[in-house]
Scaffold this motif. Structure first.
Motif, PDB file in Angstrom:
ATOM      1  N   MET A 128       1.260  -1.142  -0.168  1.00 58.84           N
ATOM      2  CA  MET A 128       0.097  -0.055  -0.176  1.00 58.84           C
ATOM      3  C   MET A 128       1.009   0.903  -0.067  1.00 58.84           C
ATOM      4  O   MET A 128       1.783   1.400   0.742  1.00 58.84           O
ATOM      5  N   SER A 129       0.374   2.253  -0.281  1.00 61.64           N
ATOM      6  CA  SER A 129       1.072   2.891  -0.553  1.00 61.64           C
ATOM      7  C   SER A 129       1.202   4.151   0.969  1.00 61.64           C
ATOM      8  O   SER A 129       0.178   4.290   1.098  1.00 61.64           O
ATOM      9  N   ARG A 130       2.707   4.885   0.810  1.00 64.74           N
ATOM     10  CA  ARG A 130       2.618   5.876   1.942  1.00 64.74           C
ATOM     11  C   ARG A 130       1.488   6.965   1.927  1.00 64.74           C
ATOM     12  O   ARG A 130       1.310   6.998   1.771  1.00 64.74           O
ATOM     13  N   PHE A 131       1.201   7.121   3.563  1.00 73.19           N
ATOM     14  CA  PHE A 131      -0.048   8.002   4.001  1.00 73.19           C
ATOM     15  C   PHE A 131       0.966   9.073   4.621  1.00 73.19           C
ATOM     16  O   PHE A 131       1.701   8.729   5.483  1.00 73.19           O
ATOM     17  N   PHE A 132       0.776  10.436   4.079  1.00 77.38           N
ATOM     18  CA  PHE A 132       1.146  12.116   5.136  1.00 77.38           C
ATOM     19  C   PHE A 132      -0.293  12.196   5.324  1.00 77.38           C
ATOM     20  O   PHE A 132      -0.767  13.288   4.440  1.00 77.38           O
ATOM     21  N   GLY A 133       0.074  12.294   6.766  1.00 77.90           N
ATOM     22  CA  GLY A 133      -1.061  13.245   6.808  1.00 77.90           C
ATOM     23  C   GLY A 133      -1.548  12.464   8.592  1.00 77.90           C
ATOM     24  O   GLY A 133      -1.072  11.465   8.690  1.00 77.90           O
ATOM     25  N   THR A 134      -2.829  13.247   9.276  1.00 74.50           N
ATOM     26  CA  THR A 134      -3.318  12.098  10.658  1.00 74.50           C
ATOM     27  C   THR A 134      -4.407  10.874   9.834  1.00 74.50           C
ATOM     28  O   THR A 134      -5.062  11.589   8.866  1.00 74.50           O
ATOM     29  N   PRO A 135      -4.040  10.123   9.641  1.00 77.01           N
ATOM     30  CA  PRO A 135      -5.066   9.245   9.701  1.00 77.01           C
ATOM     31  C   PRO A 135      -6.272   9.207   9.974  1.00 77.01           C
ATOM     32  O   PRO A 135      -6.634   9.932  10.873  1.00 77.01           O
ATOM     33  N   LEU A 166       1.663  16.801  13.213  1.00 82.08           N
ATOM     34  CA  LEU A 166       2.106  16.575  12.185  1.00 82.08           C
ATOM     35  C   LEU A 166       3.249  18.237  12.643  1.00 82.08           C
ATOM     36  O   LEU A 166       3.332  18.888  13.265  1.00 82.08           O
ATOM     37  N   TYR A 167       4.161  17.060  11.675  1.00 84.89           N
ATOM     38  CA  TYR A 167       5.267  17.746  12.386  1.00 84.89           C
ATOM     39  C   TYR A 167       6.195  17.944  10.863  1.00 84.89           C
ATOM     40  O   TYR A 167       6.468  17.598  10.177  1.00 84.89           O
ATOM     41  N   LEU A 168       7.078  19.357  10.109  1.00 87.37           N
ATOM     42  CA  LEU A 168       7.729  19.632   9.403  1.00 87.37           C
ATOM     43  C   LEU A 168       9.055  19.554   9.741  1.00 87.37           C
ATOM     44  O   LEU A 168       9.948  20.395  10.789  1.00 87.37           O
TER      45      LEU A 168
END
Length: 304
Positions: free
Chosen positions: A1-8, A125-127
């Motif tokens: 499965m593709s990688r998810f960026f963000g809050t599930p 989430l952080y940058l």
């Protein structure tokens, strides 16, 4: 499965998880052992900070996070250098370049007032806003990442310990640019022409555009100064290349392209403006490290 960026979906900031298996099943942090989830190609989508590395610093709204690798499996001590090519480290570097959000999970450890007393807590989430190489307290090269919490999330507790970091202003693309009076002065001094390529960018208002680039980064842990001796006038391309370590300065103020270690320009300075050698040396050391320079690159050694 593709990688998810963000809050599930269904996960909230501050949510508690009993163990790594629960984090995995909720898609908050998929690896059941590794502290960094990610690859060079895709970027890193999540990290766990739980006191596993002695050089980690947890300040709540920002984290100084050590890369992985080189650690004694039976203690938090480093026994060898870390590599920027290791999967998780390379993933965080990609996340920095692409401004991808990283989920931060805190596990129990006494070094952080924001860590839970047991289990794990999702902190939001952080940058990744900076990364560099440095000599760790155990005497080996480590990779350091600065992660800053994205605004407009549920606040972290305790609020009294969230010490604001000076000298930063956030742009809409989440890069850190300080357009101070001094930066504007430097840009005007060079007629908004990049000191590397000598190009200016025209705009619809009949003005030109350039950016003030700080040589030694502002903010903790670098603590560079907002001073004329720490600012260059650069175009956006060379500013980005400089900030990402693709471009460094020698003590002779030659701009070196680090991928090939080839000089691409000799910077000229106007009037009273000059960059301090100590700032240029600090920037070089971030990207070249204290080791690994060949003998014919001695000119690039950080200044004393």
């Amino acid at each position: 499965m593709s990688r998810f960026f963000g809050t599930p979906a269904g996960v909230k900031v501050g949510q508690f998880f009993i163990d790594r298996r629960e984090l995995h099943e909720a898609f908050v942090h998929r690896p059941t052992q590794a502290g960094i989830s990610g690859t060079k190609l895709e970027g890193s989508d999540s990290i766990v900070i739980s006191g596993g590395y002695v050089d980690d610093e947890d300040h709540g709204d920002y984290i100084i996070y050590s890369g992985h690798g080189g650690k004694d499996p039976n203690s938090p001590r480093q026994i060898m250098d870390q590599s920027r090519d290791a999967s998780g480290n390379a993933g965080l570097i990609t996340s920095h370049a692409a401004a991808l959000p990283v989920r931060v999970v805190r596990g129990k450890h006494k070094g952080s007032p924001f860590a839970p007393p047991a289990g794990y807590i999702y902190s939001g989430l952080y940058l990744v806003t900076q990364w560099w190489m440095e000599l760790g307290r155990d005497g080996f090269q480590i990779i350091r990442f600065r992660l800053e919490r994205i605004d407009e999330q549920v606040p972290l507790e305790p609020q009294a310990l969230n010490v604001p970091d000076p000298e930063f202003a956030t742009t809409i693309v989440s890069r850190r640019i300080r357009d101070s009076q001094l930066a504007r002065e430097v840009k005007k001094l060079y007629d908004y022409e990049c000191q590397v390529c000598e190009q200016s960018i025209p705009t619809s208002s009949n003005a030109s555009y350039a950016e003030g680039a700080h040589v030694r980064p502002l903010g903790r842990p670098h603590l560079g100064h907002d001073a004329l001796s720490n600012i260059l006038c650069l175009c956006p391309n060379h500013h980005t290349q400089f900030d990402l370590g693709g471009l460094i300065l020698t003590d002779e103020m030659e701009a070196i392209e680090t991928r090939t270690m080839t000089p691409i320009a000799s910077l000229a300075f106007r009037k009273h403006h000059v960059v301090a050698l100590s700032n240029a040396g600090y920037h070089r050391a971030l990207w070249l490290g204290a080791r690994g320079l060949s003998s014919d690159m001695r000119l690039l050694q950080p200044s004393a």
